[in-house]
Design an enzyme around this catalytic site. Structure first.
Site, PDB file in Angstrom:
ATOM      1  N   GLU A 141     -14.152  32.381   2.951  1.00 47.62           N
ATOM      2  CA  GLU A 141     -14.031  33.770   3.422  1.00 47.62           C
ATOM      3  C   GLU A 141     -13.582  34.578   2.218  1.00 47.62           C
ATOM      4  OE1 GLU A 141     -15.032  34.797   6.197  1.00 47.62           O
ATOM      5  OE2 GLU A 141     -15.001  33.086   7.551  1.00 47.62           O
ATOM      6  N   LYS A 169      -1.970  25.276   1.387  1.00 44.98           N
ATOM      7  CA  LYS A 169      -1.567  25.790   0.064  1.00 44.98           C
ATOM      8  C   LYS A 169      -1.632  27.314   0.169  1.00 44.98           C
ATOM      9  CE  LYS A 169      -2.197  27.304  -3.465  1.00 44.98           C
ATOM     10  NZ  LYS A 169      -1.610  28.612  -3.805  1.00 44.98           N
ATOM     11  N   GLU A 218       0.932  31.864  -3.877  1.00 43.43           N
ATOM     12  CA  GLU A 218       2.254  31.785  -4.506  1.00 43.43           C
ATOM     13  C   GLU A 218       2.944  33.151  -4.494  1.00 43.43           C
ATOM     14  OE1 GLU A 218       1.845  30.566  -8.578  1.00 43.43           O
ATOM     15  OE2 GLU A 218       1.054  32.512  -9.186  1.00 43.43           O
ATOM     16  N   CYS A 265      -9.538  42.450   3.523  1.00 43.89           N
ATOM     17  CA  CYS A 265     -10.893  42.133   3.042  1.00 43.89           C
ATOM     18  C   CYS A 265     -11.880  43.096   3.655  1.00 43.89           C
ATOM     19  CB  CYS A 265     -11.250  40.696   3.368  1.00 43.89           C
ATOM     20  SG  CYS A 265     -10.992  40.284   5.096  1.00 43.89           S
ATOM     21  N   PRO A 307      -4.752  33.574   1.015  1.00 49.20           N
ATOM     22  CA  PRO A 307      -4.428  34.662   0.080  1.00 49.20           C
ATOM     23  C   PRO A 307      -3.118  35.366   0.458  1.00 49.20           C
ATOM     24  CG  PRO A 307      -5.944  35.483   1.714  1.00 49.20           C
ATOM     25  CD  PRO A 307      -5.615  34.063   2.105  1.00 49.20           C
ATOM     26  N   PHE A 308      -2.799  36.417  -0.285  1.00 53.78           N
ATOM     27  CA  PHE A 308      -1.507  37.092  -0.090  1.00 53.78           C
ATOM     28  C   PHE A 308      -1.545  38.224   0.926  1.00 53.78           C
ATOM     29  CE2 PHE A 308      -3.608  39.616  -3.413  1.00 53.78           C
ATOM     30  CZ  PHE A 308      -3.471  40.877  -2.874  1.00 53.78           C
TER      31      PHE A 308
HETATM   32  P1  NAP Z   1      -7.132  34.577  -4.852  1.00 50.90           P
HETATM   33  O1  NAP Z   1      -6.581  34.990  -6.142  1.00 50.90           O
HETATM   34  O2  NAP Z   1      -8.531  34.072  -4.813  1.00 50.90           O
HETATM   35  O3  NAP Z   1      -6.118  33.454  -4.276  1.00 50.90           O
HETATM   36  C1  NAP Z   1      -6.321  32.903  -2.995  1.00 50.90           C
HETATM   37  C2  NAP Z   1      -5.697  31.520  -2.947  1.00 50.90           C
HETATM   38  O4  NAP Z   1      -6.412  30.650  -3.832  1.00 50.90           O
HETATM   39  C3  NAP Z   1      -4.246  31.479  -3.384  1.00 50.90           C
HETATM   40  O5  NAP Z   1      -3.540  30.594  -2.564  1.00 50.90           O
HETATM   41  C4  NAP Z   1      -4.361  30.958  -4.798  1.00 50.90           C
HETATM   42  O6  NAP Z   1      -3.210  30.306  -5.243  1.00 50.90           O
HETATM   43  C5  NAP Z   1      -5.483  29.961  -4.650  1.00 50.90           C
HETATM   44  N1  NAP Z   1      -6.138  29.569  -5.899  1.00 50.90           N
HETATM   45  C6  NAP Z   1      -6.161  30.228  -7.087  1.00 50.90           C
HETATM   46  N2  NAP Z   1      -6.874  29.527  -7.988  1.00 50.90           N
HETATM   47  C7  NAP Z   1      -7.312  28.397  -7.366  1.00 50.90           C
HETATM   48  C8  NAP Z   1      -8.102  27.289  -7.769  1.00 50.90           C
HETATM   49  N3  NAP Z   1      -8.581  27.178  -9.006  1.00 50.90           N
HETATM   50  N4  NAP Z   1      -8.349  26.319  -6.867  1.00 50.90           N
HETATM   51  C9  NAP Z   1      -7.877  26.402  -5.606  1.00 50.90           C
HETATM   52  N5  NAP Z   1      -7.117  27.444  -5.161  1.00 50.90           N
HETATM   53  C10 NAP Z   1      -6.847  28.433  -6.033  1.00 50.90           C
HETATM   54  O7  NAP Z   1      -7.074  35.753  -3.763  1.00 50.90           O
HETATM   55  P2  NAP Z   1      -5.865  36.756  -3.485  1.00 50.90           P
HETATM   56  O8  NAP Z   1      -5.783  37.692  -4.626  1.00 50.90           O
HETATM   57  O9  NAP Z   1      -4.665  36.002  -3.027  1.00 50.90           O
HETATM   58  O10 NAP Z   1      -6.420  37.517  -2.173  1.00 50.90           O
HETATM   59  C11 NAP Z   1      -7.191  38.672  -2.201  1.00 50.90           C
HETATM   60  C12 NAP Z   1      -8.655  38.355  -2.006  1.00 50.90           C
HETATM   61  O11 NAP Z   1      -8.861  37.673  -0.766  1.00 50.90           O
HETATM   62  C13 NAP Z   1      -9.508  39.608  -1.916  1.00 50.90           C
HETATM   63  O12 NAP Z   1     -10.689  39.430  -2.649  1.00 50.90           O
HETATM   64  C14 NAP Z   1      -9.802  39.716  -0.426  1.00 50.90           C
HETATM   65  O13 NAP Z   1     -10.967  40.457  -0.114  1.00 50.90           O
HETATM   66  C15 NAP Z   1      -9.931  38.277  -0.059  1.00 50.90           C
HETATM   67  N6  NAP Z   1      -9.779  38.089   1.391  1.00 50.90           N
HETATM   68  C16 NAP Z   1     -10.883  37.740   2.141  1.00 50.90           C
HETATM   69  C17 NAP Z   1     -10.774  37.612   3.524  1.00 50.90           C
HETATM   70  C18 NAP Z   1     -11.951  37.243   4.379  1.00 50.90           C
HETATM   71  O14 NAP Z   1     -11.730  36.851   5.520  1.00 50.90           O
HETATM   72  N7  NAP Z   1     -13.181  37.356   3.895  1.00 50.90           N
HETATM   73  C19 NAP Z   1      -9.532  37.834   4.126  1.00 50.90           C
HETATM   74  C20 NAP Z   1      -8.446  38.172   3.344  1.00 50.90           C
HETATM   75  C21 NAP Z   1      -8.578  38.295   1.969  1.00 50.90           C
HETATM   76  P3  NAP Z   1      -2.103  31.063  -6.158  1.00 50.90           P
HETATM   77  O15 NAP Z   1      -1.543  32.126  -5.308  1.00 50.90           O
HETATM   78  O16 NAP Z   1      -1.139  29.969  -6.443  1.00 50.90           O
HETATM   79  O17 NAP Z   1      -2.843  31.576  -7.345  1.00 50.90           O
END
Ligand code: NAP
Length: 475
Positions: free
Chosen positions: A249, A176, A179, A283, A151-152
Site C-alpha cells: 500500500e 516493524k 521508527e 496517503c 508508516p508514521f
Molecule cells: P517509508 O519511509 O516508506 O517507511 C515505511 C516503513 O518502512 C517504516 O516502518 C520504515 O522503517 C520501513 N522501511 C524503511 N526502509 C525499509 C527497508 N529497506 N526495508 C523494509 N522496511 C523499510 O514511509 P513513511 O515515510 O513512514 O510513510 C509515508 C508514506 O506512506 C507516504 O508515501 C504515504 O503515501 C504512504 N502511505 C500509504 C498508504 C496506503 O494505504 N496506500 C497509507 C499510509 C501511508 P523506519 O521508520 O525504521 O525507516
C-alpha cells in the site's frame, strides 16, 4: 498530557527486549523527549521468528473474536492516553489523534465480527453436461507467519489495519512499525497481550533497517510481507522479498476534481478537508485540486477564505486543526517544493511558510502541470490548484501521474460521474466525497505506483493472511 518520557521496549512474543540500544522519540513540535524504545538486533529477529512458528494450538474463531473485542474495549478505556501519545510522537493535532482512535476502534470491531462468520464457499459439481454428483468446499487456513511494516502517518490505525486482520485470520505476525512513531504501536501491542492474545502470535521489533526490517522481508520462513509506506521502499521490498506474498500500500497523489456544475460550497469544504486534515499526511489526502476553468475564480475566493480557518500550531491545543508534519526535514522538503513551484510560475495565495516542523496550510494557484508539486507526492498540507477545460482534459490530467490510489469528484451530473468511475486509473472513485472516504472494512488500495491492486480493508486483509484450501465430497 504525559509529562515524563515513556520507557518502551521492543517485544519478542511478549518478552521485553533487553539491551542498551535505545531509540529516542522526540516531539516534532518542540523537540522534547517523548520516550525511548529498547531496540532489537539480528539475534532478536531470529528469536521472534522461532517463537512465532512455535505458536502451536490454533485459536478458535470465538477466541479470536474475544481477543479483538477485548482489545477494542481496552482501546476505548485508554482512548485519551493513546490519543495523547499519537499526538506527542507524530505532531498530529490532538483532534486528529482522537479521531484516529475511533478509526482503530472500528478496525478492531469489524475484525472481531469477521471472526464469527464462516468464510467458505460451496460449488455444486453437477452443473454441466460433464458434471458429477459432488460438491467442492473451500476453507481458509492461516499462513504460518506474517511480517507487517507500517508508516508514521497514522501511528495507531495503520498498525491496527495489519495486526487485527492477521489475528482474525489466526496468523502470527511480527510488526516493524515506523521508527518515527513506535510508541503508539508498542502500546497497542501491550493492549493485545492484556486482552489475552497468545504471546507467540505477536512480536514488535524496532531496530536498524539492515538488522531488523530487511532480514524479516527476506526470510524464507515468512509467508507474507504486508507493507504500507512510500513507493521507493515498497518497490525495494518487492524486489527483496523473494518467493512470498507481498502486499503493498504505497504513496498517492490524489485529485479532487471539481466540475462546472459542482456545488461550490461543498467543493470548497471537500478540497480543504482533503488537503489539510492529518496535516495533509494521508496517503489519500487531496494532493491536487483540479477545477473547471470557468468556475476557478469563484472557487479560489471561497477556498482561500476556508483554508484560512485551518489554524496551525501546538498539536496539544484542542483548537489546533493542523499540527506539524512528521519532522523538520519533511517541512523543509515541502517548503522547497512550494518555492520551486513559484519559480516555475505558480502563486502562493495563502501560507507557504514554515516554522520548524510546522508547515502552514498552503494554497498555490497557477501551478504548471509539470511542477514537482503536481507530479510527485507532496506529503503535507499543500493545496495546488490546476484548471482543466472539459471532462476529457480532467480525466487526462488526473491520470497523468505515476500514482493511482484514489480520487474525489464534485459533480451532480450522473453521466460525468460514471465516466470518471470508468476512466480514472485509480483504486477508488468517490463522488461528492474526499478521496480518503472509506469505512474500515471496505476494500481499499491502489494501482500503478500506489500498489499492486491487492486490496486491504479489514475483510480483504484477513484474506491476505490466509490461503484457500479446497476439498470435495460425493454428494
Ligand atoms: P517509508 O519511509 O516508506 O517507511 C515505511 C516503513 O518502512 C517504516 O516502518 C520504515 O522503517 C520501513 N522501511 C524503511 N526502509 C525499509 C527497508 N529497506 N526495508 C523494509 N522496511 C523499510 O514511509 P513513511 O515515510 O513512514 O510513510 C509515508 C508514506 O506512506 C507516504 O508515501 C504515504 O503515501 C504512504 N502511505 C500509504 C498508504 C496506503 O494505504 N496506500 C497509507 C499510509 C501511508 P523506519 O521508520 O525504521 O525507516
Amino acid at each position: 498530557m504525559q509529562t515524563q518520557p515513556i520507557r518502551a521496549t521492543s517485544y519478542i512474543a511478549g518478552e521485553p527486549v533487553q539491551n542498551n540500544r535505545l531509540l529516542e522519540v522526540k516531539s516534532p513540535y518542540d523537540g522534547r523527549l517523548v520516550g525511548t524504545v529498547t531496540t532489537a538486533g539480528a539475534a532478536d529477529v531470529e528469536k521472534a521468528i522461532t517463537r512465532a512458528l512455535a505458536t502451536g494450538t490454533k485459536l478458535t474463531r470465538y477466541e479470536r473474536y474475544q481477543i479483538l473485542e477485548k482489545t477494542r474495549q481496552l482501546l476505548s478505556e485508554h482512548r485519551k492516553e493513546i490519543a495523547d501519545l499519537i499526538s506527542a510522537e507524530s505532531g498530529l493535532a490532538i483532534r486528529e489523534a482522537v479521531y484516529e482512535t475511533g478509526r482503530a476502534h472500528d478496525v478492531l470491531m469489524f475484525a472481531a465480527i469477521e471472526c464469527l462468520k464462516d468464510d467458505g464457499q460451496i460449488f455444486s459439481c453437477d452443473i454441466s453436461p460433464a458434471g458429477k454428483a459432488r460438491k467442492i468446499f473451500t476453507l481458509r487456513e492461516p499462513l504460518n507467519l506474517g511480517v507487517a511494516i507500517t508508516p508514521f502517518n497514522h501511528p495507531l490505525n495503520q498498525v491496527a489495519h495489519k495486526i487485527a486482520p492477521a489475528i482474525a485470520a489466526g496468523c502470527p505476525v511480527i510488526l516493524k512499525p515506523s521508527e518515527k512513531t513506535p510508541l503508539t504501536a508498542i502500546r497497542l501491542t501491550e493492549l493485545l497481550y492484556e486482552a489475552g492474545l497468545p504471546k507467540n502470535m505477536l512480536s514488535v521489533l524496532l531496530g536498524p533497517t539492515n538488522e531488523v526490517a530487511e532480514p524479516l522481508v527476506k526470510d524464507h520462513r515468512v509467508d507474507i510481507v504486508s507493507f504500507t509506506g512510500s513507493v521507493p521502499v515498497g518497490k525495494h521490498i518487492a524486489a527483496a522479498a523473494g518467493y512470498k506474498k507481498v502486499i503493498l500500500e504505497l504513496g498517492g497523489n490524489d485529485p479532487v476534481i471539481i466540475m462546472e456544475d459542482a456545488d461550490l460550497d461543498k467543493a470548497v469544504l471537500l478540497a480543504a478537508e482533503g488537503a489539510f486534515r492529518n496535516s495533509g499526511q494521508r496517503c489519500t489526502a487531496v494532493k491536487r485540486i483540479l477545477i473547471h476553468q470557468k468556475i476557478k475564480d469563484a472557487f479560489v475566493e471561497k477556498f482561500v477564505k476556508k483554508a484560512g480557518e485551518y489554524t496551525c500550531g501546538d498539536p496539544a491545543d484542542p483548537e489546533t486543526l493542523v499540527g506539524t508534519v512528521i519532522d523538520e526535514a519533511a517541512a523543509i522538503c515541502l517548503e522547497n517544493m512550494v518555492n520551486k513551484a513559484v519559480a516555475q510560475g505558480a502563486r502562493v495565495l495563502l501560507g507557504g511558510r514554515r516554522r520548524g516542523a510546522l508547515m502552514e496550510p498552503t494554497v498555490i494557484d497557477d501551478v504548471p502541470r509539470h511542477a514537482d508539486i503536481v507530479v510527485h507526492e507532496a506529503f503535507g498540507p499543500l493545496a495546488p490548484i490546476l484548471t482543466f477545460k472539459d471532462i476529457d482534459d480532467a480525466i487526462a490530467l488526473s491520470n497523468s501521474t505515476a500514482y493511482g490510489l484514489s480520487s474525489g469528484i464534485v459533480t451532480n451530473n450522473m453521466d460525468d460521474a460514471l465516466r470518471f468511475v470508468k476512466e480514472l486509473k485509480v483504486g477508488t472513485v468517490n463522488i461528492n466525497e474526499v478521496p480518503g472516504y472509506r469505512i474500515e472494512s471496505s476494500p481499499f488500495g491502489g494501482i500503478k505506483d500506489s500498489g499492486l491492486g491487492i486490496k486491504e480493508g479489514v475483510i480483504e486483509a484477513i484474506k491476505c493472511f490466509t490461503f484457500v484450501k479446497t476439498f470435495s465430497l460425493p454428494w
